[in-house]
Design a protein around this motif. Structure first.
Motif, short mmCIF file in Angstrom:
data_model
loop_
_atom_site.label_atom_id
_atom_site.label_comp_id
_atom_site.label_asym_id
_atom_site.label_seq_id
_atom_site.Cartn_x
_atom_site.Cartn_y
_atom_site.Cartn_z
N GLY A 7 55.14 4.06 43.60
CA GLY A 7 54.48 2.92 42.98
C GLY A 7 53.67 2.15 44.01
O GLY A 7 53.30 2.69 45.05
N PHE A 9 52.91 -2.03 45.81
CA PHE A 9 53.50 -3.33 46.07
C PHE A 9 52.48 -4.26 46.68
O PHE A 9 51.49 -3.83 47.27
CB PHE A 9 54.75 -3.24 46.97
CG PHE A 9 54.49 -2.78 48.38
CD1 PHE A 9 54.30 -3.70 49.40
CD2 PHE A 9 54.46 -1.43 48.69
CE1 PHE A 9 54.08 -3.27 50.71
CE2 PHE A 9 54.25 -1.00 49.99
CZ PHE A 9 54.05 -1.93 51.01
N LEU A 35 56.47 -7.78 46.13
CA LEU A 35 56.67 -7.47 44.73
C LEU A 35 56.35 -5.99 44.54
O LEU A 35 55.22 -5.55 44.75
CB LEU A 35 55.77 -8.32 43.84
CG LEU A 35 55.91 -8.07 42.34
CD1 LEU A 35 57.33 -8.39 41.85
CD2 LEU A 35 54.89 -8.88 41.57
N TYR A 36 57.39 -5.21 44.19
CA TYR A 36 57.25 -3.77 43.96
C TYR A 36 57.05 -3.51 42.47
O TYR A 36 57.73 -4.11 41.64
CB TYR A 36 58.52 -3.03 44.39
CG TYR A 36 58.80 -3.02 45.87
CD1 TYR A 36 58.28 -2.03 46.68
CD2 TYR A 36 59.61 -3.99 46.45
CE1 TYR A 36 58.54 -1.99 48.04
CE2 TYR A 36 59.89 -3.97 47.81
CZ TYR A 36 59.35 -2.97 48.60
OH TYR A 36 59.63 -2.94 49.95
N VAL A 37 56.15 -2.58 42.14
CA VAL A 37 55.96 -2.12 40.76
C VAL A 37 55.94 -0.60 40.75
O VAL A 37 55.71 0.04 41.78
CB VAL A 37 54.67 -2.70 40.12
CG1 VAL A 37 54.75 -4.20 39.99
CG2 VAL A 37 53.44 -2.30 40.90
N ASP A 39 58.16 2.91 39.89
CA ASP A 39 59.55 3.37 39.74
C ASP A 39 60.55 2.37 40.31
O ASP A 39 61.71 2.34 39.90
CB ASP A 39 59.74 4.72 40.43
CG ASP A 39 58.96 5.83 39.76
OD1 ASP A 39 58.73 5.75 38.53
OD2 ASP A 39 58.58 6.79 40.46
N GLU A 41 61.01 -1.51 40.42
CA GLU A 41 60.60 -2.81 39.88
C GLU A 41 61.48 -3.85 40.55
O GLU A 41 62.63 -4.03 40.14
CB GLU A 41 60.77 -2.86 38.36
CG GLU A 41 59.88 -1.90 37.60
CD GLU A 41 58.44 -2.38 37.50
OE1 GLU A 41 58.20 -3.61 37.58
OE2 GLU A 41 57.56 -1.53 37.35
N THR A 43 61.83 -7.25 43.83
CA THR A 43 61.29 -8.14 44.84
C THR A 43 61.92 -7.79 46.18
O THR A 43 63.04 -7.27 46.23
CB THR A 43 61.59 -9.62 44.52
OG1 THR A 43 63.00 -9.80 44.41
CG2 THR A 43 60.92 -10.04 43.22
N GLY A 70 66.37 -5.53 42.33
CA GLY A 70 65.70 -5.21 41.08
C GLY A 70 66.23 -3.95 40.46
O GLY A 70 67.45 -3.73 40.39
N SER A 71 65.31 -3.09 40.05
CA SER A 71 65.65 -1.87 39.32
C SER A 71 64.93 -0.67 39.93
O SER A 71 63.71 -0.69 40.09
CB SER A 71 65.25 -2.04 37.86
OG SER A 71 65.47 -0.88 37.12
N GLN A 73 64.25 3.08 39.09
CA GLN A 73 64.26 4.06 38.00
C GLN A 73 65.39 3.75 37.00
O GLN A 73 66.18 4.62 36.63
CB GLN A 73 64.34 5.48 38.55
CG GLN A 73 63.08 5.83 39.33
CD GLN A 73 63.03 7.24 39.86
OE1 GLN A 73 64.04 7.80 40.28
NE2 GLN A 73 61.83 7.81 39.87
N LYS A 76 70.02 -0.91 38.24
CA LYS A 76 69.89 -2.28 38.74
C LYS A 76 70.82 -2.53 39.91
O LYS A 76 71.96 -2.06 39.94
CB LYS A 76 70.17 -3.28 37.63
CG LYS A 76 69.15 -3.23 36.53
CD LYS A 76 69.40 -4.28 35.49
CE LYS A 76 68.32 -4.15 34.42
NZ LYS A 76 68.34 -5.23 33.48
#
Length: 135
Positions: A7, A9, A35-37, A39, A41, A43, A70-71, A73, A76
């Motif tokens: 992903g 960030f 901020l990661y987006v 696979d 998600e 901080t 976060g999460s 894949q 959590k």
């Protein structure tokens, strides 16, 4: 078995003052806010120590510790990343790895390493990881 997450960030680096006040030693201290987006998600919050003059083709070094929450894949939890970066006359050597036994929640038993790419000012990651069953 290793799994790869990918992903992008964004990162904000906030310079911090040294406790002894302004000094001329070439060292820097920064707060990291990511901020990661994709696979991942999540901080990321951490601190970095660095040395270098920032000139193209120069040498320098940094170390950082980052807590990622976060999460991954769909799983959590949180984990800690350890960064070590060395710039040798403009040639980077970067290592980012999960601190053993730092995973929490669904990420308990996480191990792995992350590669980052910076192209045209945009950051992306590939995170190769495994989850061990912890008893």
């Amino acid at each position: 078995m290793k799994t790869v997450a990918a992903g992008s960030f964004t990162v904000k680096m906030t310079p911090q003052a040294w406790s002894e006040g302004p000094v001329e030693h070439g060292l820097g201290r920064f707060m990291i806010d990511k901020l990661y987006v994709g696979d991942l998600e999540a901080t990321g919050k951490g601190q970095m120590l660095a040395y270098g003059d920032g000139k193209p083709g120069s040498s320098g070094v940094y170390v950082a510790i980052e807590k990622v929450t976060g999460s991954l894949q769909g799983r959590k939890g949180s984990f800690i990343l350890h960064h070590t970066g060395l710039m040798n006359r403009g040639v980077p050597d970067l290592s980012i790895s999960v601190v053993p036994d730092s995973g929490t929640g669904d990420l308990n038993g996480l191990s792995g390493s992350m590669n980052i790419k910076i192209e045209e000012g945009k950051h992306s990651y590939e995170f190769s990881y495994a989850l061990a069953t912890i008893q």
